[in-house]
Design an enzyme around this catalytic site. Structure first.
Site, mmCIF file in Angstrom:
data_model
loop_
_atom_site.group_PDB
_atom_site.id
_atom_site.type_symbol
_atom_site.label_atom_id
_atom_site.label_comp_id
_atom_site.label_asym_id
_atom_site.label_seq_id
_atom_site.Cartn_x
_atom_site.Cartn_y
_atom_site.Cartn_z
ATOM 1 N N PRO A 29 0.772 -1.057 0.065
ATOM 2 C CG PRO A 29 -0.515 -1.382 1.733
ATOM 3 C CD PRO A 29 0.783 -1.827 1.217
ATOM 4 N N PRO A 30 0.336 2.490 -0.448
ATOM 5 C CG PRO A 30 -1.090 3.917 -1.345
ATOM 6 C CD PRO A 30 -1.292 2.630 -0.686
ATOM 7 N N GLY A 89 6.651 2.607 2.605
ATOM 8 C CA GLY A 89 8.254 2.650 2.729
ATOM 9 C C GLY A 89 8.737 2.213 1.548
ATOM 10 C CB THR A 111 10.153 5.415 -2.433
ATOM 11 O OG1 THR A 111 8.729 5.313 -3.255
ATOM 12 C CG2 THR A 111 11.036 6.479 -3.299
ATOM 13 C CD GLU A 135 -21.190 13.512 14.847
ATOM 14 O OE1 GLU A 135 -20.495 12.288 14.995
ATOM 15 O OE2 GLU A 135 -21.294 13.870 13.759
ATOM 16 C CG HIS A 150 -22.474 8.275 14.236
ATOM 17 N ND1 HIS A 150 -22.905 7.467 13.089
ATOM 18 C CD2 HIS A 150 -22.581 9.564 13.598
ATOM 19 C CE1 HIS A 150 -23.106 7.884 12.127
ATOM 20 N NE2 HIS A 150 -22.897 9.387 12.399
ATOM 21 C CG ASP A 181 -23.101 9.239 8.861
ATOM 22 O OD1 ASP A 181 -21.767 9.511 8.906
ATOM 23 O OD2 ASP A 181 -23.793 9.978 9.463
HETATM 24 P P1 ADP Z 1 5.791 4.262 -0.635
HETATM 25 O O1 ADP Z 1 7.010 4.666 -1.616
HETATM 26 O O2 ADP Z 1 5.621 2.849 0.003
HETATM 27 O O3 ADP Z 1 4.591 4.907 -0.888
HETATM 28 P P2 ADP Z 1 7.725 6.082 0.944
HETATM 29 O O4 ADP Z 1 8.894 5.211 1.050
HETATM 30 O O5 ADP Z 1 7.830 7.282 -0.204
HETATM 31 O O6 ADP Z 1 6.483 5.207 0.832
HETATM 32 O O7 ADP Z 1 7.453 6.517 2.475
HETATM 33 C C1 ADP Z 1 7.343 8.012 2.594
HETATM 34 C C2 ADP Z 1 7.773 8.163 3.965
HETATM 35 O O8 ADP Z 1 7.336 7.588 4.992
HETATM 36 C C3 ADP Z 1 9.224 7.936 4.126
HETATM 37 O O9 ADP Z 1 10.288 8.725 3.610
HETATM 38 C C4 ADP Z 1 9.506 7.672 5.345
HETATM 39 O O10 ADP Z 1 9.797 8.904 6.168
HETATM 40 C C5 ADP Z 1 8.167 7.148 5.975
HETATM 41 N N1 ADP Z 1 8.122 5.748 6.147
HETATM 42 C C6 ADP Z 1 7.479 4.714 5.195
HETATM 43 N N2 ADP Z 1 7.609 3.695 5.780
HETATM 44 C C7 ADP Z 1 8.720 3.806 6.497
HETATM 45 C C8 ADP Z 1 9.464 2.536 7.247
HETATM 46 N N3 ADP Z 1 9.068 1.331 7.256
HETATM 47 N N4 ADP Z 1 10.211 3.050 8.329
HETATM 48 C C9 ADP Z 1 10.462 4.202 8.558
HETATM 49 N N5 ADP Z 1 10.057 5.195 7.784
HETATM 50 C C10 ADP Z 1 8.979 4.980 6.827
HETATM 51 ZN ZN ZN Z 2 -22.848 11.044 10.879
HETATM 52 MG MG MG Z 3 6.758 5.595 -3.357
#
Ligand code: ADP
Ligand code: ZN
Ligand code: MG
Length: 614
Positions: free
Chosen positions: A201-202, A205, A207, A423, A426, A500
């Site tokens: 997932p985005p 980490g 990258t 609220e 809920h 909702d």
């Molecule tokens: P992705 O490429 O999976 O979308 P990124 O590598 O760009 O995510 O992560 C964005 C930022 O989030 C990183 O620069 C770091 O600061 C933080 N981060 C994400 N995952 C980790 C991790 N496993 N450990 C430490 N920092 C993390």
């Molecule tokens: Zn509501």
């Molecule tokens: Mg990325």
């Protein structure tokens, strides 16, 4: 690109020099001719003095030759013709008459050449702008990569900076070992993996991990985003791929990292501007490069995607991106480690147990946690604290999940009353169901873009499988707001439940079409898998016949309606608590279970969700 730029610059200079040259030549020529420009009066005087031997009469000018050269050696002259009658009259009055020469050659040259040069420059400028935009890179450089390839010789990131993804790190350890010493790696004849795909997932980490591999191995890091390959003109993307690999081969050992591979490696049937041809060519070039390069020279290809299911199957076959490394959301231990990594950068209260932060951040990714630590530091700074404490973290979480407080948004008294009941609806429904996330806070302080009030439920553990009853109860909690309005305002419901309803409908739709949880529709999926095979069209409608489609719609409606009625029953039973809670909310604006024990749950359970509404 470089050399071509220079060539173009030369062309411009050439043009300017040529015209300047012409001007100089003309002057030289006329001075060679030794012609003197004189006034018309002087010309008449010379006639009277009988000094002129011959004249050539043109339309505008008269050129003449003197019988004897003037003291300076000039024997030719030129004058501009004027109206003879007028000249006579003026001469009689002793006025010197000089004709104005028509625009001569110099004028003509300037008049034509300057706009010409201006147009040329404009054209070059515009064309280059256009070419840059389209990735053509100059006039004739269609074959040259113009993509932003980022080469870093030292990424300054190591595995120490990446936490909570131990399995992925373990897998990549091998790559590091290979890059450090390609020969030793091949001792038993094993070949290094060619392409490794980081999937997750985005924000988990991916990258970061790729950069860490380069940092650990101490090699150069070539990175490019998949979207930068996608071009308007057929062939440009492919040229970029070729160029990238060429550059990397020269720099081996190194890592090529293609981020967001899905933008480039999309299944070939997916359309878009620029047509299929370009995408296909780019992808084919990538496949060809993957097949053609020999990893033993020390080039490793890493790529990242959060949508592996839309990648072209050809990319994933053995010998290409054949190894996939999952980079998943961190569990409790992982979150603790990630918070530790990022907390090093801020000032934390002495004795602060970071485990508490890990406890309340179920479902957060690494990027979320990094953001949270920063937000907490901002909160602490704003309250002028000496260090960041736990309250700063909870305030930051609230800000992240519910949005920024909008105290300036003033609600009228009846609106506030409605929001308070909504609220509390809920919250009370959530407190009455055993398997939903416990309520952390209820508030009627407007937040974020649309929320006039919100109820935050906090998950207490990581969840991987959800029972139908749990999903159903989630819908029930979502319907709690409208149910409260229905009870209190005697059926006069409001627009406040739109979000909702949307979320409830989404959950019910997935239950019916994805998890086969509706008896009337049966146990099969009606959602097409996101994977698209060659030639198939993307479908956004469930793949169901018309009759089944109707069943699906009815089942979804039934599910939501049942949940609504359940919520209404719960609230009718707890009417006293509802009134008391709403009263309290109106005076205190935000309450927790400590302020109002009725919203405390008997048996706690799962996921962090804010329910912005009303
Ligand atoms: P992705 O490429 O999976 O979308 P990124 O590598 O760009 O995510 O992560 C964005 C930022 O989030 C990183 O620069 C770091 O600061 C933080 N981060 C994400 N995952 C980790 C991790 N496993 N450990 C430490 N920092 C993390
Ligand atoms: Zn509501
Ligand atoms: Mg990325």
């Amino acid at each position: 690109m470089e050399s071509n730029n220079r060539k173009q610059a030369w062309t411009i200079w050439y043009v300017i020099v040529a015209f300047t040259g012409m001007l100089l030549l003309q002057q030289a020529w006329s001075s060679y001719q030794q012609t003197e420009t004189i006034s018309y009066s002087e010309f008449e005087k010379r006639i009277a003095e009988k000094k002129i031997s011959e004249v050539v009469i043109g339309a505008d000018t008269i050129q003449g030759t003197l019988k004897t050269p003037a003291p300076n050696g000039v024997n030719k002259f030129i004058t501009v013709r004027v109206d003879p009658a007028l000249a006579d009259k003026l001469a009689a009055e002793g006025v010197t008459v000089t004709g104005a020469p028509p625009a001569g050659i110099i004028g003509a040259v300037l008049g034509w050449v300057i706009p010409g040069i201006a147009f040329y420059l404009l054209w070059v400028f515009l064309f280059r702008r256009l070419a840059d935009k389209q990735g053509l890179g100059g006039l004739m450089t269609v074959g040259k990569s113009h993509a932003k390839v980022y080469v870093e010789t030292d990424t300054k990131v190591t595995f120490k900076d990446v936490a909570g993804v131990d399995e992925a790190k373990f897998e990549l350890q091998e790559v590091v070992a290979f890059l450090k010493d390609p020969k030793a790696f091949g001792r038993l004849g094993a070949r290094a993996p060619k392409g490794i795909l980081l999937v997750g997932p985005p924000g988990t980490g991916k990258t970061l991990l790729a950069r860490a591999v380069a940092g650990e191995a101490g090699v150069s890091f070539f990175s490019i985003s998949g979207s930068e390959f996608v071009e308007m003109f057929v062939g440009v993307g492919a040229a970029r791929v070729r160029d990238l690999f060429e550059q990397a081969r020269k720099a081996a050992p190194c890592i090529i990292f293609i981020d967001e591979l899905d933008a480039l490696g999309r299944s070939r049937s997916a359309g878009g501007i620029g047509g299929f041809d370009e995408k296909e060519q780019t992808l084919n070039q990538l496949l060809a490069e993957l097949d053609g390069f020999d990893p033993s020279i020390g080039v490793i290809l890493l790529a990242a995607t959060n949508r592996p299911e839309i990648l072209d199957p050809a990319l994933l076959r053995a010998g290409r991106f054949d190894r996939q490394v999952l980079v998943d959301r961190p569990d409790h231990k992982g979150r603790l480690e990630i918070v530790r990594v990022h907390a090093r950068k801020i000032v934390i209260e002495p004795g602060f147990d970071l485990d508490r932060v890990a406890n309340i951040t179920t479902g957060f990714t690494g990027a979320d946690l990094s953001n949270l630590v920063n937000e907490a530091a901002i909160v602490a700074t704003r309250r002028r604290g000496a260090a960041v404490n736990f309250e700063d973290f909870t305030a930051a979480i609230e800000r992240i999940v519910a949005g920024i407080e909008k105290r300036s948004r003033i609600l009228s008294a009846p609106e506030r009353r409605r929001v308070a009941y909504h609220e509390m609806g809920h919250a009370l429904v959530a407190a009455s169901l055993p398997d939903v996330d416990p309520v952390l806070k209820v508030s009627i302080i407007p937040r974020g873009v649309g929320a006039l009030g919100y109820t935050i439920q906090r998950p207490t553990e990581d969840r991987f499988v959800l029972a139908a009853s749990e999903l159903h109860h989630r819908i029930t909690v979502l319907m709690g707001g409208r149910a409260a309005e229905m009870l209190i305002f005697e059926g006069d419901i409001s627009t406040g439940a739109a979000d909702d309803l949307q979320r409830a409908t989404d959950i019910a739709m997935e239950m019916v079409t994805l998890y086969g949880m509706a008896a009337a529709v049966g146990q099969r999926t009606y959602k097409p898998p996101p994977q698209m095979f060659l030639g198939s069209q993307p479908l956004d409608k469930p793949a169901a016949s018309e009759a089944t489609q109707r069943e699906i719609d009815l089942s979804v409606k039934d599910m939501v309606t049942n949940a609504f009625m359940e919520a209404r029953d719960i609230l009718a039973r707890r009417r006293a608590d509802l009134d008391k809670g709403a009263e309290l909310l109106l005076t205190k604006e935000a309450i927790t279970a400590d302020d109002f024990p009725a919203i405390r749950q008997a048996e706690p359970t799962p996921r962090l969700t804010a329910t912005p509404s009303a």
